[in-house]
Design a protein around this motif. Structure first.
Motif, PDB file in Angstrom:
ATOM      1  N   THR A  19     -60.774  28.175 -35.532  1.00  0.00           N
ATOM      2  CA  THR A  19     -61.382  27.446 -36.403  1.00  0.00           C
ATOM      3  C   THR A  19     -60.319  27.014 -37.296  1.00  0.00           C
ATOM      4  O   THR A  19     -59.691  27.682 -38.054  1.00  0.00           O
ATOM      5  CB  THR A  19     -62.413  28.033 -37.195  1.00  0.00           C
ATOM      6  OG1 THR A  19     -63.319  28.714 -36.215  1.00  0.00           O
ATOM      7  CG2 THR A  19     -63.200  27.094 -38.074  1.00  0.00           C
ATOM      8  N   PRO A  20     -59.529  25.586 -37.030  1.00  0.00           N
ATOM      9  CA  PRO A  20     -58.630  25.291 -37.681  1.00  0.00           C
ATOM     10  C   PRO A  20     -58.490  25.503 -39.181  1.00  0.00           C
ATOM     11  O   PRO A  20     -57.517  25.841 -39.758  1.00  0.00           O
ATOM     12  CB  PRO A  20     -58.264  23.691 -37.454  1.00  0.00           C
ATOM     13  CG  PRO A  20     -59.569  23.475 -36.516  1.00  0.00           C
ATOM     14  CD  PRO A  20     -60.269  24.645 -36.275  1.00  0.00           C
ATOM     15  N   ASP A  21     -59.528  25.342 -40.064  1.00  0.00           N
ATOM     16  CA  ASP A  21     -59.658  25.395 -41.396  1.00  0.00           C
ATOM     17  C   ASP A  21     -60.243  26.778 -41.864  1.00  0.00           C
ATOM     18  O   ASP A  21     -60.662  26.860 -43.016  1.00  0.00           O
ATOM     19  CB  ASP A  21     -60.507  24.483 -42.011  1.00  0.00           C
ATOM     20  CG  ASP A  21     -62.045  24.456 -41.366  1.00  0.00           C
ATOM     21  OD1 ASP A  21     -62.416  24.986 -40.404  1.00  0.00           O
ATOM     22  OD2 ASP A  21     -63.022  23.775 -41.966  1.00  0.00           O
ATOM     23  N   ALA A  22     -60.359  27.838 -40.845  1.00  0.00           N
ATOM     24  CA  ALA A  22     -60.641  29.360 -41.199  1.00  0.00           C
ATOM     25  C   ALA A  22     -59.952  29.766 -42.222  1.00  0.00           C
ATOM     26  O   ALA A  22     -58.659  29.742 -42.311  1.00  0.00           O
ATOM     27  CB  ALA A  22     -60.616  30.273 -40.099  1.00  0.00           C
ATOM     28  N   ARG A  23     -60.492  30.102 -43.453  1.00  0.00           N
ATOM     29  CA  ARG A  23     -59.814  30.456 -44.514  1.00  0.00           C
ATOM     30  C   ARG A  23     -60.445  31.957 -45.011  1.00  0.00           C
ATOM     31  O   ARG A  23     -61.618  32.174 -44.943  1.00  0.00           O
ATOM     32  CB  ARG A  23     -59.844  29.443 -45.735  1.00  0.00           C
ATOM     33  CG  ARG A  23     -59.024  28.345 -45.614  1.00  0.00           C
ATOM     34  CD  ARG A  23     -58.987  27.401 -46.943  1.00  0.00           C
ATOM     35  NE  ARG A  23     -57.932  26.427 -46.350  1.00  0.00           N
ATOM     36  CZ  ARG A  23     -58.403  25.248 -46.194  1.00  0.00           C
ATOM     37  NH1 ARG A  23     -59.549  25.008 -45.957  1.00  0.00           N
ATOM     38  NH2 ARG A  23     -57.653  24.128 -45.912  1.00  0.00           N
ATOM     39  N   PRO A  24     -59.539  32.870 -45.580  1.00  0.00           N
ATOM     40  CA  PRO A  24     -60.102  33.862 -46.108  1.00  0.00           C
ATOM     41  C   PRO A  24     -60.805  33.708 -47.545  1.00  0.00           C
ATOM     42  O   PRO A  24     -60.467  33.084 -48.034  1.00  0.00           O
ATOM     43  CB  PRO A  24     -58.910  34.670 -46.291  1.00  0.00           C
ATOM     44  CG  PRO A  24     -57.713  33.954 -46.485  1.00  0.00           C
ATOM     45  CD  PRO A  24     -58.178  32.736 -45.716  1.00  0.00           C
ATOM     46  N   ASP A  25     -61.843  34.733 -47.418  1.00  0.00           N
ATOM     47  CA  ASP A  25     -62.375  34.951 -48.902  1.00  0.00           C
ATOM     48  C   ASP A  25     -61.789  35.663 -49.743  1.00  0.00           C
ATOM     49  O   ASP A  25     -61.667  36.917 -49.482  1.00  0.00           O
ATOM     50  CB  ASP A  25     -63.979  35.319 -48.620  1.00  0.00           C
ATOM     51  CG  ASP A  25     -64.790  35.388 -49.954  1.00  0.00           C
ATOM     52  OD1 ASP A  25     -64.162  35.448 -51.190  1.00  0.00           O
ATOM     53  OD2 ASP A  25     -65.788  35.936 -49.909  1.00  0.00           O
ATOM     54  N   TRP A  26     -60.888  35.178 -50.653  1.00  0.00           N
ATOM     55  CA  TRP A  26     -59.893  36.141 -51.498  1.00  0.00           C
ATOM     56  C   TRP A  26     -60.840  37.059 -52.272  1.00  0.00           C
ATOM     57  O   TRP A  26     -60.207  38.129 -52.789  1.00  0.00           O
ATOM     58  CB  TRP A  26     -59.294  35.188 -52.380  1.00  0.00           C
ATOM     59  CG  TRP A  26     -58.242  34.406 -51.329  1.00  0.00           C
ATOM     60  CD1 TRP A  26     -58.066  33.221 -51.460  1.00  0.00           C
ATOM     61  CD2 TRP A  26     -57.209  34.939 -50.560  1.00  0.00           C
ATOM     62  NE1 TRP A  26     -57.236  32.664 -50.305  1.00  0.00           N
ATOM     63  CE2 TRP A  26     -56.509  33.669 -49.815  1.00  0.00           C
ATOM     64  CE3 TRP A  26     -56.829  36.174 -50.053  1.00  0.00           C
ATOM     65  CZ2 TRP A  26     -55.658  33.876 -48.853  1.00  0.00           C
ATOM     66  CZ3 TRP A  26     -55.783  36.228 -49.136  1.00  0.00           C
ATOM     67  CH2 TRP A  26     -55.222  35.092 -48.508  1.00  0.00           C
ATOM     68  N   ARG A  27     -62.163  37.003 -52.514  1.00  0.00           N
ATOM     69  CA  ARG A  27     -62.812  37.816 -53.310  1.00  0.00           C
ATOM     70  C   ARG A  27     -63.239  39.079 -52.444  1.00  0.00           C
ATOM     71  O   ARG A  27     -63.777  40.030 -53.003  1.00  0.00           O
ATOM     72  CB  ARG A  27     -64.053  37.078 -53.778  1.00  0.00           C
ATOM     73  CG  ARG A  27     -63.697  36.234 -55.030  1.00  0.00           C
ATOM     74  CD  ARG A  27     -65.041  35.314 -55.225  1.00  0.00           C
ATOM     75  NE  ARG A  27     -65.363  34.743 -53.821  1.00  0.00           N
ATOM     76  CZ  ARG A  27     -66.522  33.897 -53.671  1.00  0.00           C
ATOM     77  NH1 ARG A  27     -67.308  33.564 -54.698  1.00  0.00           N
ATOM     78  NH2 ARG A  27     -66.721  33.455 -52.528  1.00  0.00           N
ATOM     79  N   ASN A  28     -63.068  39.036 -51.103  1.00  0.00           N
ATOM     80  CA  ASN A  28     -63.271  39.994 -50.225  1.00  0.00           C
ATOM     81  C   ASN A  28     -62.392  40.867 -50.027  1.00  0.00           C
ATOM     82  O   ASN A  28     -61.269  40.537 -49.411  1.00  0.00           O
ATOM     83  CB  ASN A  28     -63.782  39.262 -48.942  1.00  0.00           C
ATOM     84  CG  ASN A  28     -64.378  40.404 -48.058  1.00  0.00           C
ATOM     85  OD1 ASN A  28     -63.790  41.487 -47.971  1.00  0.00           O
ATOM     86  ND2 ASN A  28     -64.870  39.911 -46.945  1.00  0.00           N
ATOM     87  N   PRO A  29     -62.268  42.122 -50.481  1.00  0.00           N
ATOM     88  CA  PRO A  29     -61.226  43.068 -50.273  1.00  0.00           C
ATOM     89  C   PRO A  29     -60.812  43.392 -48.988  1.00  0.00           C
ATOM     90  O   PRO A  29     -59.428  43.566 -48.651  1.00  0.00           O
ATOM     91  CB  PRO A  29     -61.579  44.400 -51.188  1.00  0.00           C
ATOM     92  CG  PRO A  29     -63.010  44.212 -51.068  1.00  0.00           C
ATOM     93  CD  PRO A  29     -63.650  42.875 -50.973  1.00  0.00           C
ATOM     94  N   ILE A  30     -61.467  43.232 -47.958  1.00  0.00           N
ATOM     95  CA  ILE A  30     -61.201  43.231 -46.737  1.00  0.00           C
ATOM     96  C   ILE A  30     -60.153  42.112 -46.168  1.00  0.00           C
ATOM     97  O   ILE A  30     -59.061  42.188 -45.562  1.00  0.00           O
ATOM     98  CB  ILE A  30     -62.286  43.445 -45.700  1.00  0.00           C
ATOM     99  CG1 ILE A  30     -63.101  44.732 -45.921  1.00  0.00           C
ATOM    100  CG2 ILE A  30     -62.009  43.404 -44.219  1.00  0.00           C
ATOM    101  CD1 ILE A  30     -64.778  44.687 -45.256  1.00  0.00           C
ATOM    102  N   HIS A  31     -60.614  41.057 -46.613  1.00  0.00           N
ATOM    103  CA  HIS A  31     -59.720  39.626 -46.380  1.00  0.00           C
ATOM    104  C   HIS A  31     -58.592  39.841 -47.002  1.00  0.00           C
ATOM    105  O   HIS A  31     -57.428  39.710 -46.599  1.00  0.00           O
ATOM    106  CB  HIS A  31     -60.303  38.463 -46.654  1.00  0.00           C
ATOM    107  CG  HIS A  31     -61.530  38.246 -45.685  1.00  0.00           C
ATOM    108  ND1 HIS A  31     -62.338  36.756 -45.571  1.00  0.00           N
ATOM    109  CD2 HIS A  31     -62.294  38.956 -44.644  1.00  0.00           C
ATOM    110  CE1 HIS A  31     -63.077  37.130 -44.914  1.00  0.00           C
ATOM    111  NE2 HIS A  31     -63.074  38.182 -44.239  1.00  0.00           N
ATOM    112  N   LEU A  32     -58.378  40.253 -48.176  1.00  0.00           N
ATOM    113  CA  LEU A  32     -57.118  40.230 -49.177  1.00  0.00           C
ATOM    114  C   LEU A  32     -56.196  41.431 -48.556  1.00  0.00           C
ATOM    115  O   LEU A  32     -55.160  41.201 -48.484  1.00  0.00           O
ATOM    116  CB  LEU A  32     -57.578  40.756 -50.628  1.00  0.00           C
ATOM    117  CG  LEU A  32     -56.724  40.593 -51.637  1.00  0.00           C
ATOM    118  CD1 LEU A  32     -56.002  39.640 -51.857  1.00  0.00           C
ATOM    119  CD2 LEU A  32     -57.182  41.388 -52.998  1.00  0.00           C
TER     120      LEU A  32
END
Length: 160
Positions: free
Chosen positions: A4-17
């Motif tokens: 997914t070219p525009d896949a972005r993390p959710d910065w509010r999600n500590p797992i992604h962070l």
């Protein structure tokens, strides 16, 4: 998973962070290098630990990383998204385990780890293509870290 070219993390999600190395993996160019650079303060923080405690911490970070990377990869719909750099953090820490003190050793470890992570010599590249999921994301960087560790220890032995 399809990319997914525009896949972005959710910065509010500590797992992604955490998976994105506290945001360091979001660098538009060379996220692995920026992620590794962001691991330097962590290394300086844990360097005073005994060799055994340092190793135990790295093992815990590795195990946590399998889960973090798997979850983040699944959430983003992209296997081994370039911004996931938790694996770089762990690999870099492996490279510098038992390294002598000094900025030149730190710099050598940084360069060696990045070299092996980018070039992926056998069996790193082979495993990278065959192992999927969180373990696959972590494993190539762990091996790159081990390669770097071996060179650092050889240099330590030869230089004294």
């Amino acid at each position: 998973m399809s990319a997914t070219p525009d896949a972005r993390p959710d910065w509010r999600n500590p797992i992604h962070l955490l998976a994105f190395g506290l945001g360091s993996g979001a660098a538009p160019k060379a996220p692995g290098t920026f992620g590794t650079l962001a691991a330097v303060p962590l290394y300086l923080l844990v360097r005073p630990l005994s060799d055994l405690h340092y190793l135990l911490l790295v093992v815990l970070l590795f195990l946590l990383g399998i889960w973090l990377c798997e979850r983040t990869s699944r959430d983003l719909g992209v296997h081994d998204h370039g911004g996931i750099v938790w694996d770089e953090w762990v690999g870099f820490l492996i490279t510098l385990w038992m390294a002598p003190p000094g900025w030149y050793w730190l710099l050598a470890g940084f360069c060696l780890f990045r070299l092996f992570d980018i070039l992926k010599p056998w069996p790193i590249g082979w495993l990278d293509r065959r192992v999927s999921g969180g373990l696959g994301i972590m494993l190539d960087d762990v091996l790159a870290g081990i390669f770097g560790f071996v060179i650092i220890q050889l240099g330590r032995y030869l230089i004294g």
